[in-house]
Design an enzyme around this catalytic site. Structure first.
Site, PDB file in Angstrom:
ATOM      1  N   LYS A 119      -6.430  -5.176  15.769  1.00 53.57           N
ATOM      2  CA  LYS A 119      -5.492  -4.308  16.669  1.00 53.57           C
ATOM      3  C   LYS A 119      -5.663  -4.830  18.169  1.00 53.57           C
ATOM      4  O   LYS A 119      -4.954  -4.752  18.875  1.00 53.57           O
ATOM      5  CB  LYS A 119      -6.004  -2.944  16.516  1.00 53.57           C
ATOM      6  N   TYR A 179     -10.784  -5.725  11.321  1.00 54.19           N
ATOM      7  CA  TYR A 179      -9.589  -4.770  11.272  1.00 54.19           C
ATOM      8  C   TYR A 179      -9.506  -4.450  12.824  1.00 54.19           C
ATOM      9  O   TYR A 179      -8.336  -4.553  13.356  1.00 54.19           O
ATOM     10  CB  TYR A 179     -10.048  -3.329  10.561  1.00 54.19           C
ATOM     11  N   ASN A 204       0.713  -1.268   0.010  1.00 52.28           N
ATOM     12  CA  ASN A 204      -0.131  -0.035   0.066  1.00 52.28           C
ATOM     13  C   ASN A 204       0.943   1.277   0.013  1.00 52.28           C
ATOM     14  O   ASN A 204       0.604   2.391   0.651  1.00 52.28           O
ATOM     15  CB  ASN A 204      -0.917   0.028   1.122  1.00 52.28           C
ATOM     16  N   SER A 263      -5.022   1.492  17.496  1.00 57.35           N
ATOM     17  CA  SER A 263      -6.079   2.583  17.074  1.00 57.35           C
ATOM     18  C   SER A 263      -6.966   2.730  17.877  1.00 57.35           C
ATOM     19  O   SER A 263      -7.309   1.941  19.081  1.00 57.35           O
ATOM     20  CB  SER A 263      -6.510   1.769  15.753  1.00 57.35           C
TER      21      SER A 263
HETATM   22  N1  LIG Z   1      -4.252   5.896   9.126  1.00 56.33           N
HETATM   23  C1  LIG Z   1      -5.084   5.883   9.946  1.00 56.33           C
HETATM   24  O1  LIG Z   1      -5.889   6.297  10.014  1.00 56.33           O
HETATM   25  C2  LIG Z   1      -4.482   4.836  11.172  1.00 56.33           C
HETATM   26  C3  LIG Z   1      -5.405   4.998  12.285  1.00 56.33           C
HETATM   27  C4  LIG Z   1      -4.965   4.078  13.186  1.00 56.33           C
HETATM   28  C5  LIG Z   1      -4.099   3.147  13.157  1.00 56.33           C
HETATM   29  N2  LIG Z   1      -3.450   3.051  11.946  1.00 56.33           N
HETATM   30  C6  LIG Z   1      -2.233   1.806  11.802  1.00 56.33           C
HETATM   31  O2  LIG Z   1      -1.127   2.706  11.610  1.00 56.33           O
HETATM   32  C7  LIG Z   1      -0.457   1.581  10.806  1.00 56.33           C
HETATM   33  C8  LIG Z   1       0.229   2.865   9.535  1.00 56.33           C
HETATM   34  O3  LIG Z   1      -1.085   3.017   8.701  1.00 56.33           O
HETATM   35  P1  LIG Z   1      -0.973   4.120   7.556  1.00 56.33           P
HETATM   36  O4  LIG Z   1      -2.081   4.685   7.604  1.00 56.33           O
HETATM   37  O5  LIG Z   1       0.440   4.502   7.514  1.00 56.33           O
HETATM   38  O6  LIG Z   1      -0.931   3.096   6.453  1.00 56.33           O
HETATM   39  P2  LIG Z   1      -0.383   2.629   5.114  1.00 56.33           P
HETATM   40  O7  LIG Z   1      -1.273   1.461   4.441  1.00 56.33           O
HETATM   41  O8  LIG Z   1      -0.071   4.032   4.266  1.00 56.33           O
HETATM   42  O9  LIG Z   1       1.024   1.995   5.642  1.00 56.33           O
HETATM   43  C9  LIG Z   1       1.359   0.728   6.073  1.00 56.33           C
HETATM   44  C10 LIG Z   1       2.414   0.195   5.207  1.00 56.33           C
HETATM   45  O10 LIG Z   1       2.768  -1.322   5.695  1.00 56.33           O
HETATM   46  C11 LIG Z   1       3.202  -1.880   4.424  1.00 56.33           C
HETATM   47  N3  LIG Z   1       2.599  -3.330   4.766  1.00 56.33           N
HETATM   48  C12 LIG Z   1       1.368  -3.762   4.608  1.00 56.33           C
HETATM   49  N4  LIG Z   1       1.510  -5.184   5.275  1.00 56.33           N
HETATM   50  C13 LIG Z   1       2.911  -5.625   5.035  1.00 56.33           C
HETATM   51  C14 LIG Z   1       3.560  -6.687   5.144  1.00 56.33           C
HETATM   52  N5  LIG Z   1       2.727  -7.923   5.254  1.00 56.33           N
HETATM   53  N6  LIG Z   1       5.006  -6.791   5.016  1.00 56.33           N
HETATM   54  C15 LIG Z   1       5.487  -5.363   4.758  1.00 56.33           C
HETATM   55  N7  LIG Z   1       4.883  -4.485   4.801  1.00 56.33           N
HETATM   56  C16 LIG Z   1       3.429  -4.359   4.580  1.00 56.33           C
HETATM   57  C17 LIG Z   1       2.412  -1.401   3.443  1.00 56.33           C
HETATM   58  O11 LIG Z   1       3.114  -1.405   2.043  1.00 56.33           O
HETATM   59  C18 LIG Z   1       2.423   0.079   3.748  1.00 56.33           C
HETATM   60  O12 LIG Z   1       3.546   0.918   3.237  1.00 56.33           O
HETATM   61  C19 LIG Z   1      -1.269   0.618  10.533  1.00 56.33           C
HETATM   62  O13 LIG Z   1      -0.817  -0.459  11.068  1.00 56.33           O
HETATM   63  C20 LIG Z   1      -2.600   1.030  10.739  1.00 56.33           C
HETATM   64  O14 LIG Z   1      -3.692   0.184  10.857  1.00 56.33           O
HETATM   65  C21 LIG Z   1      -3.522   3.830  10.814  1.00 56.33           C
END
Ligand SMILES: NC(=O)c1ccc[n+]([C@@H]2O[C@H](COP(=O)([O-])OP(=O)(O)OC[C@H]3O[C@@H](n4cnc5c(N)ncnc54)[C@H](O)[C@@H]3O)[C@@H](O)[C@H]2O)c1
Length: 336
Positions: free
Chosen positions: A153, A149, A36, A125
């Site tokens: 968490k 999801y 992603n 989260s």
């Molecule tokens: N953005 C939000 O609103 C939000 C809110 C609460 C929690 N989070 C958590 O924070 C974290 C980061 O969120 P974000 O918004 O930067 O998301 P994002 O999708 O931009 O970043 C996640 C990254 O992890 C990589 N990834 C996914 N699965 C993988 C795997 N199996 N091996 C290696 N890389 C992998 C993706 O390529 C991506 O670069 C996530 O765990 C998300 O659940 C996000």
């Protein structure tokens, strides 16, 4: 300086945290499979900071590949962002979410155990507060989930607590993010989701650059000041600073701490929309649609614990967040 492994470091929050870590003088190793995100994010991190980082194109599901990172580097602590994050997709494809988020984390923990690295900061989260807690959300409230999801968490928080119970040398920080928006002030990195965005800000951005016709506002009859849903939006650079504080904390302490990262203030969908309109200088079309099942009327964080434990608090205003989002999307209308 300590060596930090950042999983998912090419993603939205990860890339901003890499900038904060490099600027603070840490050495970083990024592991990402670009499921992603794009490699260009890593170039931009280097451009902003003028510093280099080590990168592994690794899928966390592959234990041997994860172990290789630990075999080749002495890692002092891990910040674990890698995972899938779309709530709706997790309902449609639960196994994909459980497998990637939970198995990926288990592989990471196994590799950490093998190489004696016992310090981790995890991306949890606000969703773990579930549907029934009163607001503001406080860290010691009971947790629950309403979709796969959210369960990933919740389960990962529990797994990390159990790991600590089995070995008190561990140090675990469970960071419960509220709603991250905004972008780096340079406009070089920001949120660049694949496909049609799920979250409010990226959606508004796509409307602002003419890629989507109008914003859908899900419900204007909630018991909130203007009837639309209220959330605690936090600038992604504030969040990145929160990670810096959390890393410093886990490097010095043992134990498990859940910590909210939010501003403590709620803003409605219309607040965000109007703030964004000010930033981009035009009115954006929207349509009020029925409420989405599972959406809560309002929530925001109690932020005292982050202040006490980390000495951290959010600095950016909503207008700065939307101005930085607009700056990023107008400079990168087609993403990175
Ligand atoms: N953005 C939000 O609103 C939000 C809110 C609460 C929690 N989070 C958590 O924070 C974290 C980061 O969120 P974000 O918004 O930067 O998301 P994002 O999708 O931009 O970043 C996640 C990254 O992890 C990589 N990834 C996914 N699965 C993988 C795997 N199996 N091996 C290696 N890389 C992998 C993706 O390529 C991506 O670069 C996530 O765990 C998300 O659940 C996000």
């Amino acid at each position: 300086m300590p060596n930090i492994l950042v999983t998912g470091g090419a993603g939205f929050i990860g890339s901003h945290t890499c900038v904060a870590l490099l600027e603070a003088g840490y050495d970083i190793i990024v592991a990402d499979n670009f499921s992603n995100s794009k490699p260009e994010a890593l170039n931009r991190i280097k451009t902003i900071t003028g510093k280099d980082l080590k990168f592994y194109k690794t899928d966390l599901l592959e234990l041997e590949a994860v172990e290789k990172i630990f075999a080749e580097n002495k890692i002092d602590a891990v910040i674990h962002f890698a995972g899938y994050k779309a709530v709706g997709e997790s309902v449609a494809q639960p196994v994909k979410y459980y497998h990637n988020n939970i198995t990926g984390t288990l592989m990471l923990i196994k590799a950490m155990q093998k190489y004696g690295c016992k310090k981790i900061v995890f991306s949890s989260s606000a969703t773990v507060y579930g549907p029934v807690n009163p607001i503001p959300y406080v860290e010691d409230m009971p947790t629950s989930a309403t979709n796969p999801y959210g369960y990933t968490k919740l389960f990962i928080e529990q797994i990390l607590k159990d790991v600590y119970t089995s070995d008190n040398e561990w140090s675990v920080s469970l960071l419960r993010y509220f709603n991250p928006i905004g972008a780096h002030p340079s406009g070089l990195i920001g949120e660049d989701p694949n496909g049609i965005p799920n979250n409010l800000l990226p959606y508004i951005c796509q409307v602002a650059v003419g890629k989507l016709e109008r914003l859908g506002v899900f419900g204007d009859d909630y018991d909130t000041p203007d009837g639309t849903g209220v959330r605690d939006y936090i600038h992604v650079c504030d969040l990145a600073d929160g990670h810096l504080c959390a890393v410093k904390y886990v490097l010095k302490h043992k134990g498990v701490e859940a910590v909210n990262l939010g501003t403590g203030k709620g803003s409605s969908v219309f607040d965000v929309l109007h703030s964004f309109e000010k930033a981009c200088g035009k009115q954006l079309p929207y349509k009020v649609l029925p409420r989405r099942p599972g959406d809560l009327p309002a929530y925001y964080a109690k932020t005292d614990k982050a202040k006490e434990l980390f000495g951290w608090e959010a600095k950016y205003s909503l207008d700065e967040m939307t101005a930085h989002s607009w700056n990023f999307i107008s400079k990168n209308p087609n993403g990175l």
